[in-house]
Design an enzyme around this catalytic site. Structure first.
Site, PDB file in Angstrom:
ATOM      1  N   GLU A  13      54.162  29.601 -20.271  1.00 29.08           N
ATOM      2  CA  GLU A  13      53.543  28.332 -19.744  1.00 29.08           C
ATOM      3  C   GLU A  13      53.226  27.707 -21.124  1.00 29.08           C
ATOM      4  O   GLU A  13      51.967  26.848 -21.091  1.00 29.08           O
ATOM      5  CB  GLU A  13      52.391  28.668 -18.958  1.00 29.08           C
ATOM      6  CG  GLU A  13      52.785  29.221 -17.686  1.00 29.08           C
ATOM      7  CD  GLU A  13      51.463  29.932 -16.772  1.00 29.08           C
ATOM      8  OE1 GLU A  13      50.500  29.455 -17.055  1.00 29.08           O
ATOM      9  OE2 GLU A  13      51.866  30.492 -15.821  1.00 29.08           O
ATOM     10  N   HIS A  56      49.214  38.486 -22.129  1.00 26.97           N
ATOM     11  CA  HIS A  56      48.082  37.581 -22.484  1.00 26.97           C
ATOM     12  C   HIS A  56      47.140  38.198 -23.548  1.00 26.97           C
ATOM     13  O   HIS A  56      45.934  38.454 -23.373  1.00 26.97           O
ATOM     14  CB  HIS A  56      47.143  37.231 -21.138  1.00 26.97           C
ATOM     15  CG  HIS A  56      47.829  36.520 -20.289  1.00 26.97           C
ATOM     16  ND1 HIS A  56      48.642  37.295 -19.308  1.00 26.97           N
ATOM     17  CD2 HIS A  56      47.918  35.233 -19.819  1.00 26.97           C
ATOM     18  CE1 HIS A  56      49.210  36.318 -18.337  1.00 26.97           C
ATOM     19  NE2 HIS A  56      48.904  35.361 -18.708  1.00 26.97           N
ATOM     20  N   TRP A  79      52.123  36.059  -7.678  1.00 28.49           N
ATOM     21  CA  TRP A  79      50.907  36.719  -8.253  1.00 28.49           C
ATOM     22  C   TRP A  79      50.268  37.654  -7.528  1.00 28.49           C
ATOM     23  O   TRP A  79      50.789  38.106  -6.207  1.00 28.49           O
ATOM     24  CB  TRP A  79      49.930  35.768  -8.921  1.00 28.49           C
ATOM     25  CG  TRP A  79      49.338  36.206 -10.273  1.00 28.49           C
ATOM     26  CD1 TRP A  79      48.175  36.360 -10.336  1.00 28.49           C
ATOM     27  CD2 TRP A  79      50.063  36.517 -11.574  1.00 28.49           C
ATOM     28  NE1 TRP A  79      47.785  36.876 -11.563  1.00 28.49           N
ATOM     29  CE2 TRP A  79      49.122  37.053 -12.486  1.00 28.49           C
ATOM     30  CE3 TRP A  79      51.448  36.559 -11.735  1.00 28.49           C
ATOM     31  CZ2 TRP A  79      49.338  37.466 -13.811  1.00 28.49           C
ATOM     32  CZ3 TRP A  79      51.541  37.022 -13.165  1.00 28.49           C
ATOM     33  CH2 TRP A  79      50.750  37.555 -14.001  1.00 28.49           C
ATOM     34  N   ARG A  80      49.352  38.257  -8.148  1.00 30.75           N
ATOM     35  CA  ARG A  80      48.893  39.683  -7.120  1.00 30.75           C
ATOM     36  C   ARG A  80      47.987  39.392  -6.070  1.00 30.75           C
ATOM     37  O   ARG A  80      47.747  38.081  -5.775  1.00 30.75           O
ATOM     38  CB  ARG A  80      47.863  40.130  -8.360  1.00 30.75           C
ATOM     39  CG  ARG A  80      46.528  39.360  -8.806  1.00 30.75           C
ATOM     40  CD  ARG A  80      45.592  39.915  -9.717  1.00 30.75           C
ATOM     41  NE  ARG A  80      44.562  39.249 -10.016  1.00 30.75           N
ATOM     42  CZ  ARG A  80      43.337  39.719 -10.720  1.00 30.75           C
ATOM     43  NH1 ARG A  80      43.410  40.891 -11.156  1.00 30.75           N
ATOM     44  NH2 ARG A  80      42.243  38.924 -10.598  1.00 30.75           N
ATOM     45  N   TYR A 117      53.376  27.171  -9.473  1.00 30.42           N
ATOM     46  CA  TYR A 117      52.371  27.135  -8.145  1.00 30.42           C
ATOM     47  C   TYR A 117      51.978  26.068  -7.487  1.00 30.42           C
ATOM     48  O   TYR A 117      52.344  24.980  -8.081  1.00 30.42           O
ATOM     49  CB  TYR A 117      50.946  27.841  -8.885  1.00 30.42           C
ATOM     50  CG  TYR A 117      50.974  29.162  -9.589  1.00 30.42           C
ATOM     51  CD1 TYR A 117      50.905  30.621  -8.542  1.00 30.42           C
ATOM     52  CD2 TYR A 117      51.292  29.606 -10.716  1.00 30.42           C
ATOM     53  CE1 TYR A 117      51.081  31.771  -9.164  1.00 30.42           C
ATOM     54  CE2 TYR A 117      51.175  30.661 -11.213  1.00 30.42           C
ATOM     55  CZ  TYR A 117      51.137  31.618 -10.627  1.00 30.42           C
ATOM     56  OH  TYR A 117      51.143  33.176 -10.914  1.00 30.42           O
ATOM     57  N   GLU A 166      56.900  33.137 -12.179  1.00 31.72           N
ATOM     58  CA  GLU A 166      55.752  33.247 -11.383  1.00 31.72           C
ATOM     59  C   GLU A 166      55.559  31.939 -10.314  1.00 31.72           C
ATOM     60  O   GLU A 166      56.040  30.938 -10.855  1.00 31.72           O
ATOM     61  CB  GLU A 166      54.369  33.033 -12.371  1.00 31.72           C
ATOM     62  CG  GLU A 166      53.880  34.146 -13.143  1.00 31.72           C
ATOM     63  CD  GLU A 166      52.695  33.846 -14.074  1.00 31.72           C
ATOM     64  OE1 GLU A 166      51.874  33.027 -13.452  1.00 31.72           O
ATOM     65  OE2 GLU A 166      52.714  34.241 -15.296  1.00 31.72           O
ATOM     66  N   TRP A 213      42.824  32.366 -22.882  1.00 30.02           N
ATOM     67  CA  TRP A 213      42.283  31.075 -22.404  1.00 30.02           C
ATOM     68  C   TRP A 213      41.462  30.330 -23.588  1.00 30.02           C
ATOM     69  O   TRP A 213      40.948  29.161 -23.370  1.00 30.02           O
ATOM     70  CB  TRP A 213      41.678  30.856 -21.221  1.00 30.02           C
ATOM     71  CG  TRP A 213      42.671  31.512 -20.163  1.00 30.02           C
ATOM     72  CD1 TRP A 213      43.677  30.418 -19.315  1.00 30.02           C
ATOM     73  CD2 TRP A 213      43.077  32.623 -19.891  1.00 30.02           C
ATOM     74  NE1 TRP A 213      44.346  31.069 -18.550  1.00 30.02           N
ATOM     75  CE2 TRP A 213      44.409  32.439 -18.644  1.00 30.02           C
ATOM     76  CE3 TRP A 213      42.859  33.933 -20.346  1.00 30.02           C
ATOM     77  CZ2 TRP A 213      44.835  33.690 -18.081  1.00 30.02           C
ATOM     78  CZ3 TRP A 213      43.593  35.115 -19.410  1.00 30.02           C
ATOM     79  CH2 TRP A 213      44.418  35.000 -18.546  1.00 30.02           C
ATOM     80  N   TRP A 248      46.376  25.390 -21.788  1.00 29.33           N
ATOM     81  CA  TRP A 248      45.371  26.296 -21.414  1.00 29.33           C
ATOM     82  C   TRP A 248      45.255  27.556 -22.176  1.00 29.33           C
ATOM     83  O   TRP A 248      44.318  28.472 -22.247  1.00 29.33           O
ATOM     84  CB  TRP A 248      45.281  26.686 -19.990  1.00 29.33           C
ATOM     85  CG  TRP A 248      46.753  26.922 -19.236  1.00 29.33           C
ATOM     86  CD1 TRP A 248      47.457  28.065 -19.360  1.00 29.33           C
ATOM     87  CD2 TRP A 248      47.477  25.951 -18.829  1.00 29.33           C
ATOM     88  NE1 TRP A 248      48.641  27.914 -18.466  1.00 29.33           N
ATOM     89  CE2 TRP A 248      48.722  26.228 -18.259  1.00 29.33           C
ATOM     90  CE3 TRP A 248      47.375  24.400 -18.618  1.00 29.33           C
ATOM     91  CZ2 TRP A 248      49.884  25.901 -17.801  1.00 29.33           C
ATOM     92  CZ3 TRP A 248      48.389  24.042 -17.784  1.00 29.33           C
ATOM     93  CH2 TRP A 248      49.466  24.669 -17.609  1.00 29.33           C
TER      94      TRP A 248
END
Length: 350
Positions: free
Chosen positions: A177, A114, A314-315, A249, A283, A125, A182
């Site tokens: 993504e 990222h 995810w985490r 998600y 993810e 973002w 975003w």
């Protein structure tokens, strides 16, 4: 001088050959494991959990079910700036240490990135400007800056070697993504041509720098209405992608998630079969798992239908979690999945 040059060329050629062999062996390993089932993956697994941070040797997944995840995910956000820690405050020295430890114990590793916004200095973002990607492509005003950023990525990836100095296999997943809006490389921020040029610029640079131990993963976001034609609009090409991923998600209703997940996985697995690409849920998850039965009642019945290589949640952190943890009700249902023959943890892939 000429003899030294020849020796250098021979050594470089041997290194590139070994790296390519590492990559091909890993692809074959993934295909063989896929016949047995799907691997479980977890982001930032050895760094923190629901009740702890930075304690060495700990893992919520290990403590919840007695084994490490087969796949661990790590992120390089911040490496481009020369930062000591990534965007989630994980020291890069610790990322290197834990990544190599997981490879040594027989696990699979995947790395995302990222990067900051090279035009504004904001986060990944920071997405209001539609000229960011254009500015870093060859001829753009920020191209030289981005070359330095790619060099920092290269330096870190080149440092990921085993005790014999050999490059370890890495699933590399940049620019993910991209069908959303975003990130500064998103659908509304770039044209399809700009996005593909961005992908090729990074890939060509890293390959030219000898990093052909990387398996390249392309992963759009869950859509539910994505046709193969839609998917191919920004797709870099089969010659540039090893793994077709999907970031999926459950942010809305369970019904919508199930419908969208089935639609996208059916399309991706169909394309993966005819193109001989590996498919994975790169993810996924349900934040904070308000329904502890989600593992077995919602997720498992869907992914059982498709020949995916792995799914990565995810985490786990103190303010949000997506994976199992000791003492949590959802761990009971996660362990039910672990006991299934087609769910692969670390011990199942060694």
């Amino acid at each position: 001088m000429r003899q030294q040059l020849i020796i250098g060329i021979v050594m470089l050629t041997c290194t590139l050959t070994l790296n390519a062999q590492t990559r091909e062996k890993t692809l074959e390993r993934l295909r063989q494991l896929q016949v047995r089932g799907y691997m479980f993956g977890h982001q930032d697994d050895p760094f923190y959990g629901l009740t702890w941070e930075w304690e060495r040797g700990r893992s919520d997944v290990l403590e919840a079910c007695g084994d490490y995840p087969a796949v661990m995910g790590f992120d390089l956000g911040g490496i481009e700036m020369g930062d000591e820690k990534n965007l989630d405050s994980v020291p890069f020295t610790r990322i290197r240490e834990e990544l190599l430890a997981h490879v040594k114990r027989g696990g699979i590793v995947t790395v995302s990135w990222h990067p900051r916004n090279p035009l504004t200095g904001g986060t990944a973002w920071d997405n209001l400007d539609t000229t960011v990607v254009k500015s870093i492509l060859p001829g753009g005003k920020n191209h030289r800056k981005f070359l330095l950023w790619m060099k920092n990525v290269r330096n870190f990836l080149q440092s990921l070697t085993d005790e014999n100095g050999r490059a370890v296999p890495i699933i590399f997943r940049p620019w993910h993504e991209n069908n959303g809006a975003w990130f500064w490389w998103g659908k509304k921020q770039t044209t399809p041509e700009e996005y593909r040029a961005l992908w090729c610029m990074l890939q060509d640079y890293l390959l030219n720098e000898g990093l052909d131990n990387l398996l390249w993963s392309y992963s759009p976001n869950l859509d539910g209405n994505c046709t193969e034609a839609d998917f191919l609009v920004r797709y870099p090409g089969d010659d540039r992608v090893d793994i077709i991923g999907l970031d999926a998600y459950q942010w809305g209703s369970e019904q919508d998630f199930v419908q969208q997940l089935n639609a996208d996985l059916a399309m991706l697995c169909h394309y993966g079969e005819k193109s001989n690409r590996i498919v994975a849920l790169t993810e996924c998850g349900l934040k904070n798992l308000p329904d502890p039965t989600w593992w077995t009642r919602v997720l498992k019945p869907q992914i059982d239908k498709y020949p995916i290589s792995y799914f990565l949640v995810w985490r786990n952190a103190k303010h949000e979690f997506f994976g199992p943890a000791p003492g949590e009700k959802n761990a009971l249902y996660f362990n039910e999945m672990v006991r299934g023959k087609n769910m692969l943890m670390l011990k199942d892939i060694k």
